[in-house]
Design an enzyme around this catalytic site. Structure first.
Site, PDB file in Angstrom:
ATOM      1  N   LYS A  50      88.552 -23.630  94.981  1.00 32.28           N
ATOM      2  CA  LYS A  50      87.466 -22.656  94.748  1.00 32.28           C
ATOM      3  C   LYS A  50      86.892 -22.155  96.068  1.00 32.28           C
ATOM      4  CE  LYS A  50      84.355 -24.171  91.675  1.00 32.28           C
ATOM      5  NZ  LYS A  50      83.597 -25.153  90.834  1.00 32.28           N
ATOM      6  N   LYS A  52      85.182 -24.057  98.141  1.00 38.65           N
ATOM      7  CA  LYS A  52      83.872 -24.705  98.337  1.00 38.65           C
ATOM      8  C   LYS A  52      84.060 -26.028  99.076  1.00 38.65           C
ATOM      9  CE  LYS A  52      80.719 -23.150  94.811  1.00 38.65           C
ATOM     10  NZ  LYS A  52      79.690 -23.574  93.858  1.00 38.65           N
TER      11      LYS A  52
END
Ligand code: C2G
Length: 137
Positions: A50, A52
């Protein structure tokens, strides 16, 4: 058969890093819409996909979310494609996400209701990280 709220199973997903009021509010509101709330917690490996970088590892984020009174079950979220099987396997009636995801999960309407709840303004994990790094400059 249409399930009444008192037997409705709700699911939502997220990273829930540096847990804050926005996270709490979406989970509390999701639980108010049913009788059972399952939360898919993004694994550390999925967060890399993602884009992140988490501060807390999966096990910490999972324990914090599971400890909440409004959460009944937590499951790992490994990838983008597990939601349909999660909905079917957990007999989910309602999928909830914050409004920043509006429209992104409408395809799940073939399997359950889909609802996007207003995102809490003024707080985010990114803001927390940026504010803290500014203090320490
Ligand atoms: N959220 C919110 N208000 C905020 C911040 C987050 O309502 N101020 C909501 C998001 O909309 C999301 C949930 O809290 O529904 C979790 O947010 P994140 O931990 O940032 O999760 P995200 O990276 O959006 O991952 O497959 C779905 C993804 O796992 C969602």
């Amino acid at each position: 058969m249409l399930k009444l709220k008192d037997r409705k199973k709700v699911i939502t997903y997220g990273t829930f890093d540096l847990f804050h009021l926005g996270h709490l509010r979406i989970l509390e509101r999701a639980k108010l819409l049913g009788s059972h709330l399952t939360v898919g917690i993004s694994t550390d490996e999925f967060n890399i996909l993602k884009g992140k970088q988490c501060y807390y590892p999966f096990e910490h984020r999972k324990r914090i979310v599971r400890a909440l009174g409004c959460v009944d079950e937590v499951i790992p979220e490994y990838d983008w494609n597990q939601k349909v099987s999660d909905i079917i396997n957990n007999d989910i009636d309602l999928f909830v996400m914050g409004s920043d995801w509006k429209g992104k999960f409408d395809h799940l309407m073939d399997y359950c209701s889909v609802l996007y709840l207003e995102r809490t303004k003024g707080v985010s994990t990114t803001m927390i990280k940026e504010d803290l790094s500014a203090i320490n400059r």
